[in-house]
Design a protein around this motif. Structure first.
Motif, PDB file in Angstrom:
ATOM      1  N   CYS A 129       0.845  -1.203   0.000  1.00 43.53           N
ATOM      2  CA  CYS A 129       0.000   0.000   0.000  1.00 43.53           C
ATOM      3  C   CYS A 129       0.874   1.244   0.000  1.00 43.53           C
ATOM      4  CB  CYS A 129      -0.915   0.013   1.221  1.00 43.53           C
ATOM      5  SG  CYS A 129      -2.102  -1.341   1.215  1.00 43.53           S
ATOM      6  N   ASP A 130       0.387   2.269  -0.672  1.00 45.99           N
ATOM      7  CA  ASP A 130       1.098   3.544  -0.731  1.00 45.99           C
ATOM      8  C   ASP A 130       1.213   4.108   0.684  1.00 45.99           C
ATOM      9  OD1 ASP A 130       2.277   5.889  -1.485  1.00 45.99           O
ATOM     10  OD2 ASP A 130       0.496   6.723  -2.453  1.00 45.99           O
ATOM     11  N   LYS A 131       2.406   4.409   1.106  1.00 44.79           N
ATOM     12  CA  LYS A 131       2.645   4.917   2.462  1.00 44.79           C
ATOM     13  C   LYS A 131       2.094   6.325   2.647  1.00 44.79           C
ATOM     14  CE  LYS A 131       5.054   1.334   3.724  1.00 44.79           C
ATOM     15  NZ  LYS A 131       4.275   0.188   4.012  1.00 44.79           N
ATOM     16  N   LYS A 132       1.993   7.087   1.565  1.00 45.68           N
ATOM     17  CA  LYS A 132       1.498   8.457   1.659  1.00 45.68           C
ATOM     18  C   LYS A 132       0.067   8.529   1.140  1.00 45.68           C
ATOM     19  CE  LYS A 132       5.794  10.992   1.435  1.00 45.68           C
ATOM     20  NZ  LYS A 132       6.511  12.081   0.788  1.00 45.68           N
ATOM     21  N   GLN A 133      -0.818   7.849   1.818  1.00 44.00           N
ATOM     22  CA  GLN A 133      -2.227   7.925   1.441  1.00 44.00           C
ATOM     23  C   GLN A 133      -2.740   9.317   1.777  1.00 44.00           C
ATOM     24  OE1 GLN A 133      -4.230   5.630   0.033  1.00 44.00           O
ATOM     25  NE2 GLN A 133      -2.618   4.105  -0.157  1.00 44.00           N
ATOM     26  N   ILE A 134      -3.508   9.881   0.897  1.00 42.24           N
ATOM     27  CA  ILE A 134      -4.038  11.223   1.095  1.00 42.24           C
ATOM     28  C   ILE A 134      -5.483  11.109   1.538  1.00 42.24           C
ATOM     29  CG2 ILE A 134      -4.615  13.395  -0.037  1.00 42.24           C
ATOM     30  CD1 ILE A 134      -2.224  12.874  -1.885  1.00 42.24           C
ATOM     31  N   ASP A 135      -5.791  11.856   2.544  1.00 43.49           N
ATOM     32  CA  ASP A 135      -7.165  11.917   3.028  1.00 43.49           C
ATOM     33  C   ASP A 135      -8.030  12.421   1.878  1.00 43.49           C
ATOM     34  OD1 ASP A 135      -9.596  12.706   4.235  1.00 43.49           O
ATOM     35  OD2 ASP A 135      -8.572  13.024   6.155  1.00 43.49           O
ATOM     36  N   PRO A 136      -9.110  11.714   1.543  1.00 40.74           N
ATOM     37  CA  PRO A 136      -9.938  12.130   0.403  1.00 40.74           C
ATOM     38  C   PRO A 136     -10.497  13.545   0.545  1.00 40.74           C
ATOM     39  CG  PRO A 136     -10.820  10.132   1.433  1.00 40.74           C
ATOM     40  CD  PRO A 136      -9.583  10.495   2.155  1.00 40.74           C
ATOM     41  N   ARG A 137     -10.601  14.032   1.766  1.00 43.64           N
ATOM     42  CA  ARG A 137     -11.103  15.395   1.953  1.00 43.64           C
ATOM     43  C   ARG A 137     -10.111  16.437   1.460  1.00 43.64           C
ATOM     44  NH1 ARG A 137     -12.268  14.473   8.179  1.00 43.64           N
ATOM     45  NH2 ARG A 137     -10.286  13.462   7.807  1.00 43.64           N
ATOM     46  N   PHE A 138      -8.832  16.052   1.356  1.00 39.91           N
ATOM     47  CA  PHE A 138      -7.800  16.985   0.900  1.00 39.91           C
ATOM     48  C   PHE A 138      -7.362  16.719  -0.544  1.00 39.91           C
ATOM     49  CE2 PHE A 138      -7.076  16.832   5.570  1.00 39.91           C
ATOM     50  CZ  PHE A 138      -7.472  18.133   5.842  1.00 39.91           C
ATOM     51  N   ALA A 139      -8.070  15.865  -1.258  1.00 38.96           N
ATOM     52  CA  ALA A 139      -7.687  15.515  -2.630  1.00 38.96           C
ATOM     53  C   ALA A 139      -7.710  16.744  -3.547  1.00 38.96           C
ATOM     54  CB  ALA A 139      -8.606  14.425  -3.170  1.00 38.96           C
ATOM     55  N   ALA A 140      -8.665  17.610  -3.334  1.00 39.70           N
ATOM     56  CA  ALA A 140      -8.736  18.824  -4.172  1.00 39.70           C
ATOM     57  C   ALA A 140      -7.520  19.713  -3.938  1.00 39.70           C
ATOM     58  CB  ALA A 140     -10.023  19.589  -3.872  1.00 39.70           C
ATOM     59  N   LEU A 163      -4.471  20.907  -6.639  1.00 40.80           N
ATOM     60  CA  LEU A 163      -3.966  22.262  -6.816  1.00 40.80           C
ATOM     61  C   LEU A 163      -2.436  22.299  -6.702  1.00 40.80           C
ATOM     62  CD1 LEU A 163      -6.559  24.391  -4.800  1.00 40.80           C
ATOM     63  CD2 LEU A 163      -6.211  24.367  -7.280  1.00 40.80           C
ATOM     64  N   LEU A 164      -1.887  21.585  -5.747  1.00 46.88           N
ATOM     65  CA  LEU A 164      -0.426  21.534  -5.579  1.00 46.88           C
ATOM     66  C   LEU A 164       0.231  20.891  -6.777  1.00 46.88           C
ATOM     67  CD1 LEU A 164      -0.049  20.613  -1.798  1.00 46.88           C
ATOM     68  CD2 LEU A 164       0.560  22.761  -2.903  1.00 46.88           C
ATOM     69  N   ASP A 165      -0.373  19.824  -7.279  1.00 52.06           N
ATOM     70  CA  ASP A 165       0.186  19.147  -8.452  1.00 52.06           C
ATOM     71  C   ASP A 165       0.131  20.036  -9.695  1.00 52.06           C
ATOM     72  OD1 ASP A 165       0.804  16.931  -6.939  1.00 52.06           O
ATOM     73  OD2 ASP A 165      -0.994  15.807  -7.504  1.00 52.06           O
ATOM     74  N   SER A 166      -0.933  20.849  -9.842  1.00 50.24           N
ATOM     75  CA  SER A 166      -1.055  21.737 -11.009  1.00 50.24           C
ATOM     76  C   SER A 166      -0.023  22.868 -10.910  1.00 50.24           C
ATOM     77  CB  SER A 166      -2.465  22.289 -11.141  1.00 50.24           C
ATOM     78  OG  SER A 166      -2.756  23.162 -10.085  1.00 50.24           O
ATOM     79  N   ASP A 167       0.330  23.313  -9.675  1.00 52.05           N
ATOM     80  CA  ASP A 167       1.355  24.348  -9.511  1.00 52.05           C
ATOM     81  C   ASP A 167       2.719  23.827  -9.918  1.00 52.05           C
ATOM     82  OD1 ASP A 167      -0.431  26.230  -8.693  1.00 52.05           O
ATOM     83  OD2 ASP A 167       0.042  26.063  -6.561  1.00 52.05           O
ATOM     84  N   LYS A 168       2.990  22.572  -9.668  1.00 50.85           N
ATOM     85  CA  LYS A 168       4.296  21.980 -10.021  1.00 50.85           C
ATOM     86  C   LYS A 168       4.432  21.842 -11.529  1.00 50.85           C
ATOM     87  CE  LYS A 168       4.880  19.348  -5.786  1.00 50.85           C
ATOM     88  NZ  LYS A 168       4.929  18.015  -5.182  1.00 50.85           N
TER      89      LYS A 168
END
Length: 169
Positions: free
Chosen positions: A147-158, A162-167
């Motif tokens: 399993c991915d160690k850095k699972q992201i809380d679905p509430r913070f997916a948006a 945004l962070l990925d689009s800035d990169k």
């Protein structure tokens, strides 16, 4: 086992020993029935110059599970109590005083609460228990999951999007 306290009034230094096994298999604690092993109590009820005192110990095995990996645990548990017995209903504020409701006392009524006070809310199989994977349920003490160690809380997916689009800019 009830101990008749009238027998202690015959002498200023009378005592009645007790030694028995009691059954607490139906006792519920934290939603479970953890006392599946026999519970042994022993001690003495004595009259010490007009003061009736119960001194004893209680021992058993507490059945529970590790709070992180759910492995079954058997925890040796014991407690001791040394209480004065009183028939004064207004004397309940004292820690070392047990208020009687009749002319007899059941040592289990004094010792079982002392045992329950020794129970911790959680137990661990070992101090560095890694627990279960929150995604696949694998015991991390036994195996490493993929399993991915850095699972992201679905509430913070948006926000992650945004962070990925800035990169990308």
């Amino acid at each position: 086992m009830k101990i008749d306290l009238k027998k202690l009034n015959t002498s200023a230094h009378a005592s009645i020993p007790f030694d028995e096994t009691i059954d607490l298999t139906d006792e519920k604690l934290y939603g479970a029935k953890p006392f599946q092993s026999p519970v042994h109590i022993k001690g003495v009820v004595s009259n010490e110059s007009g003061v009736v005192r119960l001194a004893g110990s209680i021992e058993t095995i507490y059945s529970t599970e590790c709070a992180r990996c759910l492995k079954p645990l058997e925890i040796p548990l014991s407690a001791e109590a040394d209480m004065m017995l009183s028939d004064d209903p207004e004397a309940e504020e004292e820690d070392d005083l047990f208020v009687l409701t009749s002319d007899s006392v059941d040592p289990a009524d004094v010792l079982v609460p002392a045992l329950i006070l020794q129970v911790q809310m959680t137990y661990l199989c070992k101090e560095d228990c890694k627990g279960l994977c929150p995604h696949c349920g694998a015991d991390r003490n036994v195996t490493d999951c993929d399993c991915d160690k850095k699972q992201i809380d679905p509430r913070f997916a948006a926000l992650r999007a945004l962070l990925d689009s800035d990169k990308g800019e």
